[in-house]
Design a protein around this motif. Structure first.
Motif, PDB file in Angstrom:
ATOM      1  N   MET A 133       0.861  -1.190   0.000  1.00 51.12           N
ATOM      2  CA  MET A 133       0.000   0.000   0.000  1.00 51.12           C
ATOM      3  C   MET A 133       0.895   1.237   0.000  1.00 51.12           C
ATOM      4  O   MET A 133       1.844   1.320   0.775  1.00 51.12           O
ATOM      5  CB  MET A 133      -0.907   0.001   1.226  1.00 51.12           C
ATOM      6  N   GLN A 161      -2.847   0.260   6.457  1.00 52.64           N
ATOM      7  CA  GLN A 161      -1.921   1.068   7.271  1.00 52.64           C
ATOM      8  C   GLN A 161      -2.683   1.690   8.441  1.00 52.64           C
ATOM      9  O   GLN A 161      -3.629   2.456   8.234  1.00 52.64           O
ATOM     10  CB  GLN A 161      -1.336   2.190   6.407  1.00 52.64           C
ATOM     11  N   LYS A 185       1.973  -0.074  10.206  1.00 50.01           N
ATOM     12  CA  LYS A 185       1.645   1.268  10.726  1.00 50.01           C
ATOM     13  C   LYS A 185       1.533   2.291   9.600  1.00 50.01           C
ATOM     14  O   LYS A 185       0.717   3.199   9.657  1.00 50.01           O
ATOM     15  CB  LYS A 185       2.714   1.706  11.728  1.00 50.01           C
ATOM     16  N   GLY A 186       2.377   2.159   8.562  1.00 55.53           N
ATOM     17  CA  GLY A 186       2.349   3.117   7.446  1.00 55.53           C
ATOM     18  C   GLY A 186       3.621   3.936   7.414  1.00 55.53           C
ATOM     19  O   GLY A 186       4.113   4.360   8.465  1.00 55.53           O
ATOM     20  N   ALA A 187       4.144   4.159   6.206  1.00 58.55           N
ATOM     21  CA  ALA A 187       5.484   4.745   6.076  1.00 58.55           C
ATOM     22  C   ALA A 187       5.523   6.073   5.329  1.00 58.55           C
ATOM     23  O   ALA A 187       6.596   6.602   5.090  1.00 58.55           O
ATOM     24  CB  ALA A 187       6.398   3.742   5.376  1.00 58.55           C
ATOM     25  N   LYS A 199       2.218   9.034  17.511  1.00 64.11           N
ATOM     26  CA  LYS A 199       2.612   7.614  17.495  1.00 64.11           C
ATOM     27  C   LYS A 199       1.637   6.765  18.331  1.00 64.11           C
ATOM     28  O   LYS A 199       1.237   5.673  17.921  1.00 64.11           O
ATOM     29  CB  LYS A 199       4.040   7.513  18.037  1.00 64.11           C
ATOM     30  N   THR A 224       5.037  -5.827  11.774  1.00 66.38           N
ATOM     31  CA  THR A 224       5.542  -4.821  12.710  1.00 66.38           C
ATOM     32  C   THR A 224       6.766  -5.365  13.436  1.00 66.38           C
ATOM     33  O   THR A 224       6.891  -6.575  13.630  1.00 66.38           O
ATOM     34  CB  THR A 224       4.463  -4.424  13.740  1.00 66.38           C
ATOM     35  N   HIS A 225       7.658  -4.421  13.818  1.00 63.72           N
ATOM     36  CA  HIS A 225       8.822  -4.804  14.630  1.00 63.72           C
ATOM     37  C   HIS A 225       8.584  -4.439  16.083  1.00 63.72           C
ATOM     38  O   HIS A 225       9.469  -4.576  16.917  1.00 63.72           O
ATOM     39  CB  HIS A 225      10.082  -4.078  14.123  1.00 63.72           C
ATOM     40  N   GLU A 290      11.744   6.077   9.350  1.00 67.43           N
ATOM     41  CA  GLU A 290      11.036   5.414  10.440  1.00 67.43           C
ATOM     42  C   GLU A 290      11.826   5.452  11.724  1.00 67.43           C
ATOM     43  O   GLU A 290      11.282   5.412  12.811  1.00 67.43           O
ATOM     44  CB  GLU A 290      10.823   3.934  10.095  1.00 67.43           C
ATOM     45  N   ARG A 291      13.133   5.462  11.575  1.00 63.31           N
ATOM     46  CA  ARG A 291      13.991   5.339  12.750  1.00 63.31           C
ATOM     47  C   ARG A 291      15.214   6.223  12.556  1.00 63.31           C
ATOM     48  O   ARG A 291      16.273   5.768  12.130  1.00 63.31           O
ATOM     49  CB  ARG A 291      14.390   3.875  12.913  1.00 63.31           C
TER      50      ARG A 291
HETATM   51  P1  FDA Z   1       7.963   1.310  14.954  1.00 62.80           P
HETATM   52  O1  FDA Z   1       8.602   2.018  13.817  1.00 62.80           O
HETATM   53  O2  FDA Z   1       7.124   2.074  15.906  1.00 62.80           O
HETATM   54  O3  FDA Z   1       9.092   0.523  15.726  1.00 62.80           O
HETATM   55  C1  FDA Z   1       8.856  -0.299  16.854  1.00 62.80           C
HETATM   56  C2  FDA Z   1      10.175  -0.923  17.296  1.00 62.80           C
HETATM   57  O4  FDA Z   1      10.701  -1.739  16.253  1.00 62.80           O
HETATM   58  C3  FDA Z   1      11.263   0.086  17.576  1.00 62.80           C
HETATM   59  O5  FDA Z   1      11.169   0.577  18.873  1.00 62.80           O
HETATM   60  C4  FDA Z   1      12.519  -0.742  17.310  1.00 62.80           C
HETATM   61  O6  FDA Z   1      12.776  -1.573  18.414  1.00 62.80           O
HETATM   62  C5  FDA Z   1      12.115  -1.581  16.142  1.00 62.80           C
HETATM   63  N1  FDA Z   1      12.423  -0.962  14.810  1.00 62.80           N
HETATM   64  C6  FDA Z   1      11.529  -0.429  13.956  1.00 62.80           C
HETATM   65  N2  FDA Z   1      12.127   0.041  12.829  1.00 62.80           N
HETATM   66  C7  FDA Z   1      13.435  -0.186  12.981  1.00 62.80           C
HETATM   67  C8  FDA Z   1      14.567   0.064  12.160  1.00 62.80           C
HETATM   68  N3  FDA Z   1      14.447   0.665  10.959  1.00 62.80           N
HETATM   69  N4  FDA Z   1      15.769  -0.326  12.633  1.00 62.80           N
HETATM   70  C9  FDA Z   1      15.891  -0.940  13.810  1.00 62.80           C
HETATM   71  N5  FDA Z   1      14.851  -1.211  14.637  1.00 62.80           N
HETATM   72  C10 FDA Z   1      13.635  -0.831  14.231  1.00 62.80           C
HETATM   73  N6  FDA Z   1       4.442   0.637   4.956  1.00 62.80           N
HETATM   74  C11 FDA Z   1       3.593   1.154   4.031  1.00 62.80           C
HETATM   75  O7  FDA Z   1       3.230   2.328   4.116  1.00 62.80           O
HETATM   76  N7  FDA Z   1       3.126   0.372   3.019  1.00 62.80           N
HETATM   77  C12 FDA Z   1       3.463  -0.943   2.901  1.00 62.80           C
HETATM   78  O8  FDA Z   1       3.010  -1.625   1.961  1.00 62.80           O
HETATM   79  C13 FDA Z   1       4.356  -1.499   3.871  1.00 62.80           C
HETATM   80  N8  FDA Z   1       4.712  -2.798   3.807  1.00 62.80           N
HETATM   81  C14 FDA Z   1       5.414  -3.355   4.867  1.00 62.80           C
HETATM   82  C15 FDA Z   1       5.643  -4.730   4.890  1.00 62.80           C
HETATM   83  C16 FDA Z   1       6.271  -5.295   5.987  1.00 62.80           C
HETATM   84  C17 FDA Z   1       6.477  -6.782   6.027  1.00 62.80           C
HETATM   85  C18 FDA Z   1       6.698  -4.475   7.075  1.00 62.80           C
HETATM   86  C19 FDA Z   1       7.337  -5.072   8.310  1.00 62.80           C
HETATM   87  C20 FDA Z   1       6.490  -3.116   7.030  1.00 62.80           C
HETATM   88  C21 FDA Z   1       5.877  -2.535   5.926  1.00 62.80           C
HETATM   89  N9  FDA Z   1       5.677  -1.166   5.857  1.00 62.80           N
HETATM   90  C22 FDA Z   1       4.832  -0.666   4.891  1.00 62.80           C
HETATM   91  C23 FDA Z   1       6.385  -0.249   6.795  1.00 62.80           C
HETATM   92  C24 FDA Z   1       5.541   0.039   8.025  1.00 62.80           C
HETATM   93  O9  FDA Z   1       4.447   0.838   7.676  1.00 62.80           O
HETATM   94  C25 FDA Z   1       6.351   0.760   9.109  1.00 62.80           C
HETATM   95  O10 FDA Z   1       6.781   1.984   8.593  1.00 62.80           O
HETATM   96  C26 FDA Z   1       7.545  -0.015   9.643  1.00 62.80           C
HETATM   97  O11 FDA Z   1       7.271  -1.379   9.737  1.00 62.80           O
HETATM   98  C27 FDA Z   1       7.949   0.512  11.028  1.00 62.80           C
HETATM   99  O12 FDA Z   1       6.881   0.366  11.938  1.00 62.80           O
HETATM  100  P2  FDA Z   1       6.869  -0.714  13.136  1.00 62.80           P
HETATM  101  O13 FDA Z   1       5.511  -1.288  13.197  1.00 62.80           O
HETATM  102  O14 FDA Z   1       7.934  -1.694  12.937  1.00 62.80           O
HETATM  103  O15 FDA Z   1       7.009   0.125  14.448  1.00 62.80           O
END
Ligand code: FDA
Length: 306
Positions: A133, A161, A185-187, A199, A224-225, A290-291
């Motif tokens: 997305m 997202q 969550k969305g990027a 957040k 999600t991570h 994101e980070r």
């Molecule tokens: P968040 O960013 O809040 O992080 C939570 C914790 O995860 C952090 O505290 C840290 O411990 C760890 N972490 C996260 N990112 C890290 C990094 N870069 N380096 C090190 N540690 C990190 N988005 C979108 O808009 N369209 C899409 O189609 C997709 N597709 C997609 C597929 C898959 C399989 C994933 C995992 C993600 C996506 N995304 C995406 C990206 C998603 O929207 C989001 O931006 C990232 O996954 C980061 O969000 P988190 O949920 O990981 O949490």
């Protein structure tokens, strides 16, 4: 603030030229991107499979503006799917496609046709396709295209997202039988009118969407991570009496790899999203956005001569 600057840089051609020309260390790109070629992607699929990790491959590229480029993207997915099948890896690996890379921005119908061809090769290989997305202006069109593709390929997946205000409703509407929904969550940089800005609100929305998807009959893919959200998903799966093979976790290649293996070793289905190809710039900048603490890692790489 820093996040907005980085996300703006992700769209800047000038920044792309600057970063591309810098002596960027291979290790930076290598950390998040599997390589440039089909063979390198297959090698990563093999390595992940040896650790009982599933994969989904993203051939990097977005905002395609001509049919030739969109055809080339389709052809690469076809090549990869055939290679995965030939290597006996297609039960462990699927593909993720951006409809914009297949021509969605200039001709939705031809993007549909290219996605249909990819899905048909994937079905022949015994695996699936998931549509990524992109920004909120594409959400309706992506969902509509996926619903059409599901008429022939019911397992065609898509992404929702949780930063978008609409997503709890979308999660409820799309939680039907066999519906594969990747929840993230969305990027992208989205306006307040359509997206939560805090957040905490994005995280709370994620929890509501987990509830909606786990309560439904579809196949949730929790991308999600975030350790708290992973625990909540495990808890809700128990609450709704779901088998471990009725949902999966997904994380990005190079991010929290120890956690990938921990979840797989505990018996959960764990899929790693693996980008490959030479158009790594936009993808990498979004990961940095994101980070922002990854910026130090990035800056060291730019300064490095090796
Ligand atoms: P968040 O960013 O809040 O992080 C939570 C914790 O995860 C952090 O505290 C840290 O411990 C760890 N972490 C996260 N990112 C890290 C990094 N870069 N380096 C090190 N540690 C990190 N988005 C979108 O808009 N369209 C899409 O189609 C997709 N597709 C997609 C597929 C898959 C399989 C994933 C995992 C993600 C996506 N995304 C995406 C990206 C998603 O929207 C989001 O931006 C990232 O996954 C980061 O969000 P988190 O949920 O990981 O949490």
């Amino acid at each position: 603030m820093l996040r907005s600057v980085i996300l703006a840089a992700a769209r800047s051609k000038k920044m792309e030229q600057f970063v591309g020309a810098a002596p960027i260390s291979r290790s930076l790109v290598k950390r998040f991107v599997a390589g440039k070629t089909t063979a390198e992607a297959v090698a990563v699929a093999r390595e992940l499979a040896s650790k009982n990790l599933l994969a989904t491959f993203d051939y990097l590229g977005e905002d395609t503006l001509d049919a030739e480029q969109a055809d080339a993207t389709r052809d690469e997915y076809v090549r990869l799917l055939k290679a995965l099948k030939a290597e006996g890896l297609s039960h462990m690996a699927e593909v993720s496609v951006k409809l914009s890379a297949l021509g969605q921005m200039f001709d939705e119908e031809s993007a549909f046709a290219r996605a249909h061809e990819i899905a048909s090769v994937a079905a022949d290989a015994g695996t699936t396709v998931t549509a990524d997305m992109e920004d909120h202006t594409t959400t309706d069109s992506t969902i509509a295209t996926v619903e059409r593709l599901r008429e022939d390929f019911p397992s065609f997946g898509t992404v929702l997202q949780t930063y978008l205000r609409r997503t709890e409703d979308d999660s409820k509407a799309l939680a039907y039988k066999d519906s594969r929904i990747r929840l993230c969550k969305g990027a992208y940089n989205e306006p307040e009118t359509v997206a939560y800005q805090r957040k905490l609100d994005v995280d709370l929305s994620y929890v509501r969407c987990i509830n909606a998807l786990m309560a439904g009959e579809g196949y949730p893919m929790l991308a999600t991570h975030d350790p708290r959200l992973v625990e909540i998903a495990i808890d809700r799966a128990r609450w709704y009496d779901r088998d471990p093979d009725s949902f999966e976790f997904q994380m990005l290649y190079g991010i929290r790899p120890t956690e990938h293996e921990r979840l797989a070793n505990e018996g959960y289905r764990m899929r790693v999203y693996v980008p490959y190809g030479d158009q790594w710039y936009g993808y990498l900048m979004r990961r940095l956005g994101e980070r922002p603490s990854n910026m130090m890692f990035f800056a060291r790489s730019l300064a490095s001569k090796s």
